[in-house]
Design an enzyme around this catalytic site. Sequence first.
Site, PDB file in Angstrom:
ATOM      1  N   PRO A  13       0.866  -1.190   0.000  1.00 53.88           N
ATOM      2  CA  PRO A  13       0.000   0.000   0.000  1.00 53.88           C
ATOM      3  C   PRO A  13       0.899   1.234   0.000  1.00 53.88           C
ATOM      4  O   PRO A  13       1.804   1.330   0.833  1.00 53.88           O
ATOM      5  CB  PRO A  13      -0.761  -0.122   1.330  1.00 53.88           C
ATOM      6  CG  PRO A  13      -0.032  -1.115   2.162  1.00 53.88           C
ATOM      7  CD  PRO A  13       0.878  -1.910   1.278  1.00 53.88           C
ATOM      8  N   GLN A  67      -6.396  -2.053   2.148  1.00 48.74           N
ATOM      9  CA  GLN A  67      -5.857  -1.732   3.472  1.00 48.74           C
ATOM     10  C   GLN A  67      -6.719  -0.658   4.120  1.00 48.74           C
ATOM     11  O   GLN A  67      -6.977   0.386   3.509  1.00 48.74           O
ATOM     12  CB  GLN A  67      -4.418  -1.230   3.395  1.00 48.74           C
ATOM     13  CG  GLN A  67      -3.852  -1.076   4.814  1.00 48.74           C
ATOM     14  CD  GLN A  67      -2.514  -0.384   4.875  1.00 48.74           C
ATOM     15  OE1 GLN A  67      -2.383   0.764   4.484  1.00 48.74           O
ATOM     16  NE2 GLN A  67      -1.519  -1.087   5.372  1.00 48.74           N
ATOM     17  N   CYS A  97       1.603   3.071  10.111  1.00 48.74           N
ATOM     18  CA  CYS A  97       1.722   4.450   9.613  1.00 48.74           C
ATOM     19  C   CYS A  97       2.270   5.379  10.711  1.00 48.74           C
ATOM     20  O   CYS A  97       1.711   5.449  11.814  1.00 48.74           O
ATOM     21  CB  CYS A  97       0.356   4.940   9.128  1.00 48.74           C
ATOM     22  SG  CYS A  97       0.463   6.616   8.483  1.00 48.74           S
ATOM     23  N   LYS A 135      -0.253  -5.129   8.760  1.00 48.98           N
ATOM     24  CA  LYS A 135       1.060  -4.606   8.380  1.00 48.98           C
ATOM     25  C   LYS A 135       1.532  -3.697   9.510  1.00 48.98           C
ATOM     26  O   LYS A 135       0.822  -2.781   9.897  1.00 48.98           O
ATOM     27  CB  LYS A 135       0.940  -3.825   7.070  1.00 48.98           C
ATOM     28  CG  LYS A 135       2.249  -3.214   6.604  1.00 48.98           C
ATOM     29  CD  LYS A 135       2.127  -2.745   5.147  1.00 48.98           C
ATOM     30  CE  LYS A 135       3.409  -2.101   4.656  1.00 48.98           C
ATOM     31  NZ  LYS A 135       3.530  -0.708   5.055  1.00 48.98           N
ATOM     32  N   ASN A 196       9.336  -6.647   4.560  1.00 51.10           N
ATOM     33  CA  ASN A 196       9.168  -5.367   3.863  1.00 51.10           C
ATOM     34  C   ASN A 196      10.261  -4.388   4.307  1.00 51.10           C
ATOM     35  O   ASN A 196      10.623  -4.334   5.477  1.00 51.10           O
ATOM     36  CB  ASN A 196       7.780  -4.791   4.170  1.00 51.10           C
ATOM     37  CG  ASN A 196       7.603  -3.363   3.659  1.00 51.10           C
ATOM     38  OD1 ASN A 196       7.314  -2.465   4.440  1.00 51.10           O
ATOM     39  ND2 ASN A 196       7.786  -3.136   2.370  1.00 51.10           N
ATOM     40  N   GLY A 197      10.734  -3.641   3.316  1.00 53.49           N
ATOM     41  CA  GLY A 197      11.718  -2.584   3.580  1.00 53.49           C
ATOM     42  C   GLY A 197      12.998  -2.802   2.799  1.00 53.49           C
ATOM     43  O   GLY A 197      13.649  -3.837   2.922  1.00 53.49           O
ATOM     44  N   ASP A 198      13.312  -1.804   1.949  1.00 50.38           N
ATOM     45  CA  ASP A 198      14.596  -1.780   1.230  1.00 50.38           C
ATOM     46  C   ASP A 198      14.765  -2.860   0.170  1.00 50.38           C
ATOM     47  O   ASP A 198      15.895  -3.229  -0.151  1.00 50.38           O
ATOM     48  CB  ASP A 198      15.778  -1.875   2.212  1.00 50.38           C
ATOM     49  CG  ASP A 198      15.916  -0.603   3.034  1.00 50.38           C
ATOM     50  OD1 ASP A 198      15.290   0.407   2.672  1.00 50.38           O
ATOM     51  OD2 ASP A 198      16.658  -0.633   4.026  1.00 50.38           O
ATOM     52  N   ARG A 221       8.675   1.391  -2.443  1.00 52.26           N
ATOM     53  CA  ARG A 221       9.396   2.356  -3.275  1.00 52.26           C
ATOM     54  C   ARG A 221      10.147   1.720  -4.437  1.00 52.26           C
ATOM     55  O   ARG A 221      10.287   2.340  -5.495  1.00 52.26           O
ATOM     56  CB  ARG A 221      10.337   3.189  -2.392  1.00 52.26           C
ATOM     57  CG  ARG A 221       9.561   4.146  -1.489  1.00 52.26           C
ATOM     58  CD  ARG A 221      10.432   4.699  -0.397  1.00 52.26           C
ATOM     59  NE  ARG A 221      10.916   3.654   0.500  1.00 52.26           N
ATOM     60  CZ  ARG A 221      11.754   3.836   1.506  1.00 52.26           C
ATOM     61  NH1 ARG A 221      12.223   5.039   1.739  1.00 52.26           N
ATOM     62  NH2 ARG A 221      12.119   2.831   2.279  1.00 52.26           N
TER      63      ARG A 221
HETATM   64  C1  LIG Z   1       4.775   7.740  -0.254  1.00 53.53           C
HETATM   65  C2  LIG Z   1       4.536   6.541   0.650  1.00 53.53           C
HETATM   66  C3  LIG Z   1       3.243   6.222   0.994  1.00 53.53           C
HETATM   67  C4  LIG Z   1       2.993   5.118   1.830  1.00 53.53           C
HETATM   68  N1  LIG Z   1       1.717   4.772   2.126  1.00 53.53           N
HETATM   69  C5  LIG Z   1       1.457   3.680   2.906  1.00 53.53           C
HETATM   70  C6  LIG Z   1       0.122   3.256   3.171  1.00 53.53           C
HETATM   71  O1  LIG Z   1      -0.870   3.840   2.701  1.00 53.53           O
HETATM   72  N2  LIG Z   1      -0.028   2.169   3.974  1.00 53.53           N
HETATM   73  C7  LIG Z   1       1.033   1.468   4.502  1.00 53.53           C
HETATM   74  O2  LIG Z   1       0.850   0.478   5.215  1.00 53.53           O
HETATM   75  N3  LIG Z   1       2.296   1.839   4.226  1.00 53.53           N
HETATM   76  C8  LIG Z   1       2.530   2.905   3.438  1.00 53.53           C
HETATM   77  N4  LIG Z   1       3.820   3.247   3.138  1.00 53.53           N
HETATM   78  C9  LIG Z   1       4.919   2.380   3.612  1.00 53.53           C
HETATM   79  C10 LIG Z   1       5.261   1.315   2.565  1.00 53.53           C
HETATM   80  O3  LIG Z   1       4.179   0.441   2.299  1.00 53.53           O
HETATM   81  C11 LIG Z   1       6.469   0.478   3.024  1.00 53.53           C
HETATM   82  O4  LIG Z   1       6.154  -0.154   4.241  1.00 53.53           O
HETATM   83  C12 LIG Z   1       7.738   1.297   3.229  1.00 53.53           C
HETATM   84  O5  LIG Z   1       7.903   2.255   2.213  1.00 53.53           O
HETATM   85  C13 LIG Z   1       8.975   0.386   3.262  1.00 53.53           C
HETATM   86  O6  LIG Z   1       9.050  -0.381   2.070  1.00 53.53           O
HETATM   87  P1  LIG Z   1      10.049  -0.001   0.864  1.00 53.53           P
HETATM   88  O7  LIG Z   1      11.431   0.097   1.432  1.00 53.53           O
HETATM   89  O8  LIG Z   1       9.868  -1.118  -0.133  1.00 53.53           O
HETATM   90  O9  LIG Z   1       9.604   1.346   0.340  1.00 53.53           O
HETATM   91  C14 LIG Z   1       4.077   4.345   2.316  1.00 53.53           C
HETATM   92  C15 LIG Z   1       5.381   4.668   1.948  1.00 53.53           C
HETATM   93  C16 LIG Z   1       5.619   5.754   1.127  1.00 53.53           C
HETATM   94  C17 LIG Z   1       7.048   6.075   0.747  1.00 53.53           C
END
Ligand SMILES: Cc1cc2nc3c(=O)[nH]c(=O)nc-3n(C[C@H](O)[C@H](O)[C@H](O)COP(=O)(O)O)c2cc1C
Length: 306
Positions: A13, A67, A97, A135, A196-198, A221
């Site tokens: 999400p 979500q 969040c 999450k 999740n993450g990175d 991302r």
């Molecule tokens: C712009 C942005 C919006 C996000 N919106 C949500 C969201 O609506 N719900 C959620 O659970 N996480 C949200 N996240 C977190 C991501 O789902 C994820 O947990 C976090 O970016 C780490 O993963 P990544 O390293 O693959 O980016 C958001 C992250 C970013 C950067």
Amino acid sequence: MKVDFCHKTVLAPIAGYSDVGFRKVCAMRGADMTYTEMISAKGLVYGSDKTEDLLHTTFSEKIKCVQIFGSEPDFIRRAVEHKALEKFDVIDINMGCPVPKIVRNGEGSALLENIPLACEVVKAALSGKRPVTVKFRIGVTSDKIIAVDFAKAMQDAGASAITVHGRTRAQLYSGKADWETIAKVKNAVDIPVYVNGDITDKASYDEAMRISGADGAMIARGALGNPLIFSEIKNCVPDGYSLKADILTHFDTLLEYHHPAYVLANFKKHIAYYCRGMQGQKQIKLAGFEAKSIDEMRDVIEKYFV
Ligand SMILES: Cc1cc2nc3c(=O)[nH]c(=O)nc-3n(C[C@H](O)[C@H](O)[C@H](O)COP(=O)(O)O)c2cc1C
């Protein structure tokens, strides 16, 4: 539909980005599960058009996940029973969040500090009669990592799977995601765990999966501007892949469901990601930013992408 959560790749999400067009393209490129951005349980119950506008789906999405966020079990119950959520296969609860406005309301990562209420929220979500996933982050601060206890509580409350973002709330989106802590979570629960993450490419996916031992990975991302990441992870990049074709599918899908003004504004953000790493990216970003109509935005896509 029975969901067995044996799936390896998940689109996260992402508020403002995981729109219906982006979810479609990521699913076409191999994402097994796709999540909407977070939806307010209260917004849904009170019938906000803006909230329902985030709930469009397409047949391309394999496992459709919505979500929601909220901390009042009664609103969660009413939200999951709402007809606008009927088309979703999975209901996820946001407990990660870090945005102050959300946390102040006791929602998102505030639930990390109130495990009994988090359990009540999960139990309330079960009244949607579909699998519930959660999450969450590994903790609020680095001196209080609670991921293992929190995961066990979510499992006991009835969650079918969990996604763990390997950062604390205090870290927001910086610092390195802690996949080792996710390994401890994986060892402590029987339900599927998503790391999740990175995760930004196949190498980091393989490493995150190896270290965490997770059942699958959720990507945020790393997928922005790069839906092909899902095909790369699965070693199934199609011959003659065209990013332009994916961008146009994304754009045209948004136009099927949304007002052109919304699509134009929304796509400026996506173009900035789609051109990341390309030669002349500054110029492309600017051209996208300056597009004043749908036709002008389409011209930018046609001109700069292949
Ligand atoms: C712009 C942005 C919006 C996000 N919106 C949500 C969201 O609506 N719900 C959620 O659970 N996480 C949200 N996240 C977190 C991501 O789902 C994820 O947990 C976090 O970016 C780490 O993963 P990544 O390293 O693959 O980016 C958001 C992250 C970013 C950067």
